[in-house]
Design an enzyme around this catalytic site. Structure first.
Site, PDB file in Angstrom:
ATOM      1  N   HIS A 153       0.846  -1.198   0.000  1.00 17.91           N
ATOM      2  CA  HIS A 153       0.000   0.000   0.000  1.00 17.91           C
ATOM      3  C   HIS A 153       0.880   1.246   0.000  1.00 17.91           C
ATOM      4  O   HIS A 153       2.091   1.178   0.124  1.00 17.91           O
ATOM      5  CB  HIS A 153      -0.975   0.012   1.192  1.00 17.91           C
ATOM      6  CG  HIS A 153      -0.410   0.452   2.496  1.00 17.91           C
ATOM      7  ND1 HIS A 153      -1.172   1.044   3.470  1.00 17.91           N
ATOM      8  CD2 HIS A 153       0.855   0.379   2.992  1.00 17.91           C
ATOM      9  CE1 HIS A 153      -0.409   1.315   4.517  1.00 17.91           C
ATOM     10  NE2 HIS A 153       0.806   0.931   4.263  1.00 17.91           N
ATOM     11  N   CYS A 182       5.760   6.614   4.204  1.00 20.15           N
ATOM     12  CA  CYS A 182       4.598   5.787   3.854  1.00 20.15           C
ATOM     13  C   CYS A 182       3.950   6.228   2.540  1.00 20.15           C
ATOM     14  O   CYS A 182       3.065   5.547   2.028  1.00 20.15           O
ATOM     15  CB  CYS A 182       3.541   5.824   4.960  1.00 20.15           C
ATOM     16  SG  CYS A 182       4.126   5.094   6.503  1.00 20.15           S
ATOM     17  N   HIS A 205       5.036   0.331  -0.439  1.00 16.36           N
ATOM     18  CA  HIS A 205       5.780  -0.551   0.466  1.00 16.36           C
ATOM     19  C   HIS A 205       4.751  -1.584   0.935  1.00 16.36           C
ATOM     20  O   HIS A 205       3.675  -1.668   0.351  1.00 16.36           O
ATOM     21  CB  HIS A 205       6.408   0.248   1.621  1.00 16.36           C
ATOM     22  CG  HIS A 205       5.411   0.875   2.513  1.00 16.36           C
ATOM     23  ND1 HIS A 205       4.686   2.008   2.155  1.00 16.36           N
ATOM     24  CD2 HIS A 205       4.947   0.530   3.738  1.00 16.36           C
ATOM     25  CE1 HIS A 205       3.864   2.330   3.127  1.00 16.36           C
ATOM     26  NE2 HIS A 205       3.986   1.444   4.098  1.00 16.36           N
ATOM     27  N   HIS A 256       3.244  -4.680   4.128  1.00 17.28           N
ATOM     28  CA  HIS A 256       3.174  -5.165   5.503  1.00 17.28           C
ATOM     29  C   HIS A 256       2.609  -6.586   5.554  1.00 17.28           C
ATOM     30  O   HIS A 256       1.845  -6.987   4.682  1.00 17.28           O
ATOM     31  CB  HIS A 256       2.273  -4.269   6.365  1.00 17.28           C
ATOM     32  CG  HIS A 256       2.757  -2.869   6.521  1.00 17.28           C
ATOM     33  ND1 HIS A 256       3.867  -2.557   7.256  1.00 17.28           N
ATOM     34  CD2 HIS A 256       2.295  -1.684   6.031  1.00 17.28           C
ATOM     35  CE1 HIS A 256       4.057  -1.247   7.221  1.00 17.28           C
ATOM     36  NE2 HIS A 256       3.131  -0.690   6.479  1.00 17.28           N
ATOM     37  N   ASP A 307      -5.300 -10.567   0.647  1.00 16.70           N
ATOM     38  CA  ASP A 307      -3.970 -11.167   0.738  1.00 16.70           C
ATOM     39  C   ASP A 307      -3.228 -11.110  -0.596  1.00 16.70           C
ATOM     40  O   ASP A 307      -3.781 -11.442  -1.648  1.00 16.70           O
ATOM     41  CB  ASP A 307      -4.086 -12.628   1.190  1.00 16.70           C
ATOM     42  CG  ASP A 307      -2.717 -13.232   1.475  1.00 16.70           C
ATOM     43  OD1 ASP A 307      -1.867 -12.532   2.051  1.00 16.70           O
ATOM     44  OD2 ASP A 307      -2.499 -14.401   1.112  1.00 16.70           O
ATOM     45  N   HIS A 308      -1.955 -10.708  -0.518  1.00 16.67           N
ATOM     46  CA  HIS A 308      -1.076 -10.600  -1.691  1.00 16.67           C
ATOM     47  C   HIS A 308      -1.649  -9.629  -2.725  1.00 16.67           C
ATOM     48  O   HIS A 308      -1.473  -9.808  -3.928  1.00 16.67           O
ATOM     49  CB  HIS A 308      -0.787 -11.983  -2.301  1.00 16.67           C
ATOM     50  CG  HIS A 308       0.284 -12.714  -1.544  1.00 16.67           C
ATOM     51  ND1 HIS A 308       0.066 -13.248  -0.301  1.00 16.67           N
ATOM     52  CD2 HIS A 308       1.602 -12.980  -1.835  1.00 16.67           C
ATOM     53  CE1 HIS A 308       1.181 -13.818   0.145  1.00 16.67           C
ATOM     54  NE2 HIS A 308       2.123 -13.667  -0.757  1.00 16.67           N
ATOM     55  N   GLU A 366      -0.393  -3.501  11.872  1.00 22.37           N
ATOM     56  CA  GLU A 366       0.317  -3.241  10.612  1.00 22.37           C
ATOM     57  C   GLU A 366       1.780  -3.651  10.785  1.00 22.37           C
ATOM     58  O   GLU A 366       2.428  -4.133   9.857  1.00 22.37           O
ATOM     59  CB  GLU A 366       0.222  -1.748  10.306  1.00 22.37           C
ATOM     60  CG  GLU A 366       0.489  -1.383   8.876  1.00 22.37           C
ATOM     61  CD  GLU A 366       0.120   0.061   8.625  1.00 22.37           C
ATOM     62  OE1 GLU A 366      -0.921   0.313   7.999  1.00 22.37           O
ATOM     63  OE2 GLU A 366       0.868   0.965   9.064  1.00 22.37           O
TER      64      GLU A 366
END
Lengths: 135, 135, 135, 135, 135, 135
Positions: F15, F34, F40, F42, F80-81, F125
Site C-alpha cells: 500500500h 509511507c 511498500h 506489511h 492477501d497478496h 500493521e
C-alpha cells in the site's frame, strides 16, 4: 572462547516474484500469488549475527551499538518502505526472494564487519517463512 | 552460496509418556505428570529447514509452497488432532517424547526431500521445551 | 483511579468436543476433528485480570504473588496435564470448549477474589483461537 | 542419531556496564547509557541446549525436568532479582555484558552436565539483543 | 465511527519495591525478592492507546508518527536505562509498582493528547505480569 | 453469561498513504516514507472478535470453524497478496490507513455475523502499530 552476538532489525517493503523473460502463465505457475504485477508486501524481520572472540577489555564480541548503526545505515535506510523491485538496484534483474534478499544484505554488510569475525544473516518474510545464511 | 530455508507449521495432539513394561510407580517416577494414563496434550510448533544452493533461475533453495504442501501431507494431516499413542502407528511401541517425535517426522519427510539438500527438524512442545535434529 | 492487573499462566491438557447424546455423525459434523474419540490436546495460555483501586500503601491493586498462588492452586494444579473430559468433574457433562473452560475457571477463582474487585478471564487454545469473559 | 534439547528460562536483574579503571567520560563513550552509575535492568531470557544421543529406554537426550531443576538451582536462584555488579561475585571485576554473562552461566552449568553431552547457551537481554555460545 | 490506535514502545530500567518507613522484615514480607536493596530490573513493554474519530482527510485517529515522538520524548527518554527509584523524581516517595508506573506515564502523556481523545496505558513488567489503565 | 471469542488471521499486502489531490510535498510532509509512490508493504495481523451468549448445546458463542471460513472468504481472499490501492475497490479513493482498513474489514464481515452478536476488529500493521474498532 568464541561467542556469537545477534541483533534484530526490521524493514517493511513491497515486492513481487517474477522473471521478466517468462510468460505471465509461467510466472503464475511458479510464483503463484507472489507474482501479482501490482506487488504485495511484508514486514521483514532481520537477525544479524557476528561470531568472534570476546574482547577482554570491553566484554564485547563487537559493540552492539556499532552493529545497530551499520544495520540502520546499510540495510534499514536502504530497504525500509521501499519497493524492492523498483527502488533497489540489486533487484532490477534479481528476483527478490528471501534467499536473494539475504545475499544482498550479506554483501552490503560484509565489507563493514572485521575480517576475523564471521557474519550470518537470518531473515523472516512472514511468521512462517524464513531463511538463513551462515559463513 | 548455501542457504537454509525454514518453514513453520503446527499440530495439536494428545499423548502420554510411559513404558508398558514398567510399573505405574516407575513410570510416575521417571515421567512425572506426563505419564497421566488419561493423556494430556500440546500445541506442537514445528520448524522444517532445508539447506542447499540457490537455484539461479527461481531464486529458491526449494519452492516454499512445495515444502508447505509436503509438511501438510506428511506431518500435519498425520499428527494434527490425534492421540499420538493411540492413533499414530510409529508410537505404538515408541515413547512419544519430543526427541522421538522429531525422529518420526524426519523419517516421514526425508524421502520427499532431494538428496542433495540437508533436512533439519525443530519442534516445540511448549514455549519452554523444544528439540532439534540437524543432518 | 481504577487500574487492571493481568497475570499470565499456562496449562497443557487433552480434551475432545462432543455431546454424548448425539450420534458420531452429528458430533463429527458439528465438532469436526475436535471430536476425535481418542482426544487431542493443547497448550492453554491463560490471562487473569483483576480491576480495582490502587492501594496507596503498597501501590498494588492486588498482590501479584497472591494472584499467582491462587491461579496455581485453583487452575494450574487442577487442569495441568489432565484430560479435561475424564479427569475434571465440571466437564463430565459439559463440553470443554474454550467458552466453557473459561466459565469453569471463572467459577473456581471468583470466590477467592475480593468482592470489590472485578475479575476477567482470557484463554487461548491455540495462537489463533481465544476467548474472553469480563465482569 | 544426535538430537539437541532446549530449555527456556528467565531471570530479571539490574546491571551497569563500566570498567572501574576508566574515567566516567571513557565509560560513557564506550558503554553509553548502559553505564548509568545507578544501574538499569533487563528481563533476561535464557535458552540452554544439550546435545547427545537419545536414550532408547526413556526416549530422552536428558530428562527435561532434571535440566529445569539444574537451571533453577545454578542460574535462576543465583541471578534472578539480583544486581549483577553488586550481588554476583563473578561480576565483581568482570563487566556483565551479554557475552560475559553467558560465560558465567556456562561455567556454572557445565560441571552438572554429563561429559558426553554438548552444552550451548543462548541469552537475550532485550528482544533485539542476544548472544550464543556453543561447544 | 470511533477507533482506537495503539503504539508499542519499550524501556529498560532498574527498580526496587519498598516503603522507607517500613522495617526490612516487613518490606521483605510484602514485596519479597522485589525489595532487594541493590535493585533488580526489567524490560518494560508499553502500549499507548488513543481513541477518537477518524479524520476523514488523513484517515488517522492521530498521526502515529506524532504519537511515537510523544512517547519517545515524555516516556522513553525519561525512563529508559534509569533507576526508577533514584533517577525519576516521581518515584522518590512513590513505590514503582506496575500500577504506579502507569499512573506516572499517564500523567506525563495526558497533557500532550487532545482533550477529545481518550488515552489508555498498558504496561508489561515481564511476559507474565502487566497492568492497564483506561480513561 | 456473555463471552467474546477471538480468531486471528493474516494477510500480506502492499500500500501507500497519500491523497491524490495533495501535492507530493504535502503528501510527503503528512505521510512521510509511507507515501512512497512505488508502494511498500506489511504483514497484517487481524483479530476478529464476536461477543454473545454461549449456546448451551454446543458450548460455542459461534462456531470458530465458521468464523474462520468467513474471514478467509471475505477478508483473506480479498486482501492477501494484493496492492490495497490498486487491487481493492474500497481504497480507490480511500486512504488505506490502519483505521480505514479496519472500517473496510468491518463492513465486509458485519452482514455475515448474526445481529445479536457484537463484532470487533483489531489490526496490526507492524509489531508496534495497531488499531481496534469495537461495536
Amino acid at each position: 572462547m568464541g561467542v556469537t552476538i545477534h541483533r534484530e532489525a526490521h524493514f517493511n517493503a513491497a515486492h513481487r516474484l517474477f522473471r521478466a523473460e517468462w510468460s505471465d502463465e509461467k510466472n503464475a505457475a511458479v510464483f503463484g500469488k507472489c507474482s501479482n504485477p501490482n506487488y504485495h508486501g511484508h514486514n521483514y524481520r532481520l537477525l544479524v549475527s557476528i561470531s568472534g572472540e570476546i574482547d577482554p577489555e570491553t566484554g564485547f564480541v563487537m559493540d552492539m551499538k556499532q552493529l545497530k548503526e551499520l544495520i540502520v545505515k546499510y540495510v534499514e535506510d536502504y530497504l525500509d518502505h521501499k519497493n524492492l523491485n523498483l527502488d533497489v538496484c540489486e533487484f532490477k534483474e534479481l528476483n527478490p526472494t528471501l534467499e536473494n534478499i539475504i545475499v544482498v544484505i550479506y554483501n552490503r554488510l560484509r565489507p563493514h564487519i572485521a575480517v576475523d569475525k564471521k557474519l550470518s544473516i537470518k531473515l523472516w518474510e512472514t511468521r512462517h517463512n524464513s531463511a538463513t545464511y551462515s559463513e
